[in-house]
Enzyme design. Structure first.
Site, PDB file in Angstrom:
ATOM      1  N   GLY A  86       1.307   1.498  -5.303  1.00 19.03           N
ATOM      2  CA  GLY A  86       0.685   2.382  -6.296  1.00 19.03           C
ATOM      3  C   GLY A  86      -0.712   1.965  -6.725  1.00 19.03           C
ATOM      4  N   SER A 141       0.427   1.851  -0.672  1.00 15.77           N
ATOM      5  CA  SER A 141      -0.909   2.424  -0.452  1.00 15.77           C
ATOM      6  C   SER A 141      -1.093   3.018   0.944  1.00 15.77           C
ATOM      7  CB  SER A 141      -1.995   1.391  -0.757  1.00 15.77           C
ATOM      8  OG  SER A 141      -1.934   1.013  -2.113  1.00 15.77           O
ATOM      9  N   GLU A 169       7.130  -4.169   1.129  1.00 15.10           N
ATOM     10  CA  GLU A 169       6.101  -3.620   0.251  1.00 15.10           C
ATOM     11  C   GLU A 169       5.469  -4.749  -0.554  1.00 15.10           C
ATOM     12  OE1 GLU A 169       6.676   0.724  -0.766  1.00 15.10           O
ATOM     13  OE2 GLU A 169       8.090  -0.290  -2.035  1.00 15.10           O
ATOM     14  N   GLY A 229       4.435   6.719  -1.384  1.00 13.06           N
ATOM     15  CA  GLY A 229       4.740   7.002  -2.784  1.00 13.06           C
ATOM     16  C   GLY A 229       4.426   8.428  -3.198  1.00 13.06           C
ATOM     17  N   HIS A 269      13.223  -1.040  -5.702  1.00 17.65           N
ATOM     18  CA  HIS A 269      11.808  -0.654  -5.681  1.00 17.65           C
ATOM     19  C   HIS A 269      11.041  -1.427  -6.757  1.00 17.65           C
ATOM     20  CE1 HIS A 269       8.151   1.685  -6.049  1.00 17.65           C
ATOM     21  NE2 HIS A 269       8.411   2.121  -4.836  1.00 17.65           N
TER      22      HIS A 269
END
Ligand code: PGA
Length: 234
Positions: free
Chosen positions: A160, A196, A154, A217, A88
């Protein structure tokens, strides 16, 4: 067909809210496949009380039990944890997890029959055509059985931040990733999008970007938002 929706709580959810969260999410009526990745301190509570399969947010690749503060694949397995996020961006950025470490974690997860949810993506100024093959080649070094991996694309600038690439861009990159993996491994990969995602955009992303689902998230630690997310997929 149901979609794969992965919730990554990060450090969110306080103990006072834990059991009401589990109960509210258990009561959602859905055909989608949900995986919840809570904070390590709640793994046992989720495994014992949630109706959904549970994932860790991280694991250690070592088998020698001598790494303070870390959690081993044996421990995760002994608890019944079936998945783990690997690579991640929060860990890449904050804990300098490099390509070799991510590769070792991926192999440790596969060896333990824990399904890796492998996160990867380019930054805003990168050319994804260079960065993604190089990341995937490094992360997948020595791995042939990609059918046991969930690939989570991602773009790191979207993680985030609330900055969502437009769906044409996501679609362009996911097509590229699918083709790259198909050409190299001859197998259709399970591919989800993260960064997002929320209840206002998940339906559009999933319906127009050739992905099998989404990774969400810390807003996914809010049961009201989880209900909205799942409702928006109906
Ligand atoms: P975000 O995080 O939904 O807050 O952007 C995504 C993730 O945890 O991978």
């Amino acid at each position: 067909m149901g979609k794969l929706i992965v919730f990554n709580h990060k450090m969110s959810l306080l103990y006072d809210d834990l059991y009401s969260y589990i109960e509210r999410v258990n009561n959602i009526d859905t055909d989608n496949d949900i995986i919840i990745c809570p904070s390590n301190i709640y793994l046992e509570a989720f495994v014992n009380n949630s109706l959904y399969p549970i994932g860790a947010q991280n694991l250690h690749f070592a088998l020698d039990n001598k790494h303070t503060g870390e959690v081993s694949t044996d421990q995760l397995k002994s608890l019944g944890v079936l998945y783990s996020l690997i690579g991640h961006y929060d860990r890449v950025r904050e804990f300098n997890e490099n390509v070799n470490i991510v590769n070792e974690k991926l192999i440790a997860a596969l060896d333990a029959n824990i399904v890796p949810i492998l996160c990867f993506g380019e930054d805003v100024t990168d050319d994804y055509r260079n960065v993604i093959p190089s990341l995937l080649d490094g992360y997948l070094k020595g791995v042939m059985n990609i059918e046991f991996i969930i690939f989570a694309y991602e773009p790191v600038y979207a993680v985030g931040t609330g900055i969502l690439p437009n769906t044409d861009k996501i679609s362009e990159v996911t097509k590229f990733i699918r083709k790259y993996l198909m050409d190299k491994y001859g197998k259709r990969a399970t591919l989800i999008y993260g960064g997002s995602v929320d209840s206002s955009n998940i339906q559009e992303i999933i319906s127009s970007c050739d992905v099998d689902g989404a990774l969400i998230g810390d807003i996914s630690s809010n049961s009201t938002e989880v209900i909205r997310i799942i409702d928006s997929l109906k």
